[in-house]
Design a protein around this motif. Sequence first.
Motif, PDB file in Angstrom:
ATOM      1  N   ARG A  43       0.807  -1.224   0.000  1.00 62.15           N
ATOM      2  CA  ARG A  43       0.000   0.000   0.000  1.00 62.15           C
ATOM      3  C   ARG A  43       0.841   1.276   0.000  1.00 62.15           C
ATOM      4  NH1 ARG A  43      -3.209  -3.617  -0.808  1.00 62.15           N
ATOM      5  NH2 ARG A  43      -5.292  -3.794   0.097  1.00 62.15           N
ATOM      6  N   TRP A  44       2.127   1.163   0.357  1.00 61.93           N
ATOM      7  CA  TRP A  44       2.952   2.371   0.371  1.00 61.93           C
ATOM      8  C   TRP A  44       3.023   3.002  -1.017  1.00 61.93           C
ATOM      9  CZ3 TRP A  44       7.241   3.164  -2.652  1.00 61.93           C
ATOM     10  CH2 TRP A  44       7.873   2.040  -3.198  1.00 61.93           C
ATOM     11  N   ARG A  45       2.834   2.205  -2.055  1.00 59.96           N
ATOM     12  CA  ARG A  45       2.853   2.727  -3.424  1.00 59.96           C
ATOM     13  C   ARG A  45       1.555   3.461  -3.773  1.00 59.96           C
ATOM     14  NH1 ARG A  45       6.813   0.447  -6.647  1.00 59.96           N
ATOM     15  NH2 ARG A  45       7.993  -1.265  -5.709  1.00 59.96           N
ATOM     16  N   GLU A  46       0.468   3.115  -3.081  1.00 54.83           N
ATOM     17  CA  GLU A  46      -0.859   3.588  -3.477  1.00 54.83           C
ATOM     18  C   GLU A  46      -1.401   4.696  -2.579  1.00 54.83           C
ATOM     19  OE1 GLU A  46      -3.325   0.090  -3.426  1.00 54.83           O
ATOM     20  OE2 GLU A  46      -1.635  -1.166  -4.060  1.00 54.83           O
ATOM     21  N   TYR A  47      -1.175   4.607  -1.291  1.00 54.49           N
ATOM     22  CA  TYR A  47      -1.804   5.524  -0.349  1.00 54.49           C
ATOM     23  C   TYR A  47      -0.924   6.749  -0.101  1.00 54.49           C
ATOM     24  CZ  TYR A  47      -5.165   1.838   0.955  1.00 54.49           C
ATOM     25  OH  TYR A  47      -6.153   0.883   0.952  1.00 54.49           O
ATOM     26  N   ASP A  48      -1.570   7.844   0.260  1.00 52.76           N
ATOM     27  CA  ASP A  48      -0.877   9.069   0.635  1.00 52.76           C
ATOM     28  C   ASP A  48      -0.758   9.108   2.156  1.00 52.76           C
ATOM     29  OD1 ASP A  48      -0.002  11.623   1.191  1.00 52.76           O
ATOM     30  OD2 ASP A  48      -1.406  12.632  -0.145  1.00 52.76           O
ATOM     31  N   PRO A  49       0.455   9.088   2.703  1.00 59.43           N
ATOM     32  CA  PRO A  49       0.596   9.055   4.161  1.00 59.43           C
ATOM     33  C   PRO A  49       0.035  10.298   4.841  1.00 59.43           C
ATOM     34  CG  PRO A  49       2.720   9.445   3.114  1.00 59.43           C
ATOM     35  CD  PRO A  49       1.765   9.074   2.021  1.00 59.43           C
ATOM     36  N   GLU A  50      -0.072  11.397   4.098  1.00 57.68           N
ATOM     37  CA  GLU A  50      -0.645  12.599   4.699  1.00 57.68           C
ATOM     38  C   GLU A  50      -2.115  12.394   5.062  1.00 57.68           C
ATOM     39  OE1 GLU A  50      -0.881  17.139   3.226  1.00 57.68           O
ATOM     40  OE2 GLU A  50       1.141  16.295   3.499  1.00 57.68           O
ATOM     41  N   ASP A  51      -2.813  11.546   4.305  1.00 52.25           N
ATOM     42  CA  ASP A  51      -4.199  11.217   4.647  1.00 52.25           C
ATOM     43  C   ASP A  51      -4.259  10.521   6.005  1.00 52.25           C
ATOM     44  OD1 ASP A  51      -5.088  12.263   2.252  1.00 52.25           O
ATOM     45  OD2 ASP A  51      -5.147  10.325   1.229  1.00 52.25           O
ATOM     46  N   THR A  52      -3.278   9.647   6.266  1.00 52.44           N
ATOM     47  CA  THR A  52      -3.210   8.958   7.555  1.00 52.44           C
ATOM     48  C   THR A  52      -2.994   9.953   8.687  1.00 52.44           C
ATOM     49  OG1 THR A  52      -2.410   6.871   6.631  1.00 52.44           O
ATOM     50  CG2 THR A  52      -1.848   7.321   8.928  1.00 52.44           C
ATOM     51  N   VAL A  53      -2.076  10.878   8.505  1.00 52.23           N
ATOM     52  CA  VAL A  53      -1.803  11.879   9.538  1.00 52.23           C
ATOM     53  C   VAL A  53      -3.061  12.697   9.819  1.00 52.23           C
ATOM     54  CG1 VAL A  53      -0.450  13.932  10.130  1.00 52.23           C
ATOM     55  CG2 VAL A  53       0.646  12.000   8.950  1.00 52.23           C
ATOM     56  N   ARG A  54      -3.750  13.098   8.765  1.00 55.87           N
ATOM     57  CA  ARG A  54      -4.956  13.912   8.932  1.00 55.87           C
ATOM     58  C   ARG A  54      -6.046  13.115   9.648  1.00 55.87           C
ATOM     59  NH1 ARG A  54      -5.052  15.066   4.127  1.00 55.87           N
ATOM     60  NH2 ARG A  54      -3.853  17.003   4.226  1.00 55.87           N
ATOM     61  N   PHE A  55      -6.251  11.865   9.224  1.00 58.18           N
ATOM     62  CA  PHE A  55      -7.303  11.030   9.805  1.00 58.18           C
ATOM     63  C   PHE A  55      -7.062  10.782  11.292  1.00 58.18           C
ATOM     64  CE2 PHE A  55      -8.841   6.779  10.980  1.00 58.18           C
ATOM     65  CZ  PHE A  55     -10.195   6.903  10.697  1.00 58.18           C
ATOM     66  N   TYR A  56      -5.872  10.304  11.633  1.00 60.81           N
ATOM     67  CA  TYR A  56      -5.616   9.969  13.032  1.00 60.81           C
ATOM     68  C   TYR A  56      -5.482  11.214  13.906  1.00 60.81           C
ATOM     69  CZ  TYR A  56      -5.304   4.941  12.433  1.00 60.81           C
ATOM     70  OH  TYR A  56      -5.612   3.620  12.193  1.00 60.81           O
ATOM     71  N   SER A  57      -5.013  12.314  13.345  1.00 60.54           N
ATOM     72  CA  SER A  57      -4.963  13.553  14.122  1.00 60.54           C
ATOM     73  C   SER A  57      -6.373  13.982  14.535  1.00 60.54           C
ATOM     74  CB  SER A  57      -4.294  14.666  13.310  1.00 60.54           C
ATOM     75  OG  SER A  57      -2.940  14.398  13.082  1.00 60.54           O
ATOM     76  N   LEU A  58      -7.312  13.885  13.617  1.00 60.82           N
ATOM     77  CA  LEU A  58      -8.697  14.236  13.940  1.00 60.82           C
ATOM     78  C   LEU A  58      -9.277  13.304  14.997  1.00 60.82           C
ATOM     79  CD1 LEU A  58     -10.034  15.053  10.366  1.00 60.82           C
ATOM     80  CD2 LEU A  58      -9.735  16.678  12.248  1.00 60.82           C
ATOM     81  N   ARG A  59      -9.021  12.002  14.858  1.00 67.04           N
ATOM     82  CA  ARG A  59      -9.556  11.048  15.833  1.00 67.04           C
ATOM     83  C   ARG A  59      -8.956  11.293  17.222  1.00 67.04           C
ATOM     84  NH1 ARG A  59     -11.353  10.612  11.542  1.00 67.04           N
ATOM     85  NH2 ARG A  59     -12.622  12.188  12.571  1.00 67.04           N
ATOM     86  N   LEU A  60      -7.655  11.528  17.290  1.00 63.29           N
ATOM     87  CA  LEU A  60      -7.007  11.731  18.591  1.00 63.29           C
ATOM     88  C   LEU A  60      -7.376  13.082  19.190  1.00 63.29           C
ATOM     89  CD1 LEU A  60      -3.504  10.177  17.863  1.00 63.29           C
ATOM     90  CD2 LEU A  60      -5.420   9.164  19.118  1.00 63.29           C
TER      91      LEU A  60
END
Length: 333
Positions: free
Chosen positions: A284-301
């Motif tokens: 998935r590292w080829r497909e996903y944007d890690p910035e989306d992960t940072v944004r998603f988990y930042s909002l949840r936390l």
Amino acid sequence: MMERRAILRALSAGVVGSVIGARPGFAAEPPPETTTLRIGHSPSLCAAPQFVAEDLLRGEGFTSVTYVKSADAGSAQWRDLATGEIHFSTAFSGPLLMRIDAQDAIVLLAGIHVGCFELLGTPGIRAVRDLKGKTVSVWALQSVGHVFIAAMAAHVGLDPQKDIAWAVHSAEAGKRLLAEGKVDAYMAFPPDPQELRANGIGHVVVNSAMDKPWSQYFCCTMVGNREFVRKHPVATKRVLRALLKATDLCASEPERVARLLVDKGYVKRYDYALQTLRDVPWTRWREYDPEDTVRFYSLRLHEAGMIKSSPQKIIAQGTDWRFLRELKKELKA
């Protein structure tokens, strides 16, 4: 012993050989500014790429590669990353965002993979919402399991600080208490999910490899010491290249990688190692944007009351994607 030699030959001759000089212009890339690396030693099997990468790192010009065990897999490792005792590690997204929020001198460089954690529960727990008023076993407050469950609870409208009773136990005790029905849920990281499923203990409530939204975001990311990355950009790119190639190797040759991990003493059980390597979506590292992960988990936390910073602030002060962008082009399949 012969199998281990064959694996090392494959890593050194096949994979490393594909790295050196494989792309136009790579031979002209300057050597790393330092040939010494200290990498965090994680007890979880989902950190397999950083161990597989050892020979690849030597092929990138690093002559001294040391895996450093921190006092524990949580706060001590984050401290060692911030102080530079550890230069790089693969680590879980949620706790890293908390450390960036706390101004630690670390920087996220890439998403590595999704799908390593599984929430297991007793028969009464069928969904995350069912954790309200229940007891969940974690290694420590603000540990990896605690942070991920808190994020999951916040996502479905629970207040993890009020709605869940947290019980602090070792991993071994947590698994035993789940089997005895004395806790209602346990967050398992490889090889624990494979062991619990094999022994018929609990049932899977959330599988982050398959269940949305968790399967859409990186659980594990590559993180570096901020000062090391600033002073050693060539070395940083070379480290990340080795780690990404090792991640691909986990996907393409799980049997060989599992044997290597056992032969080098990183894991004990070949069957659990192999099952983990087959279970985790490594590409998935080829497909996903890690910035989306940072944004998603930042909002949840933030919803869970565990960080104060906005996603934009976390991204601005704690991420550096330039190396990943270059390598996605260079390593394009």
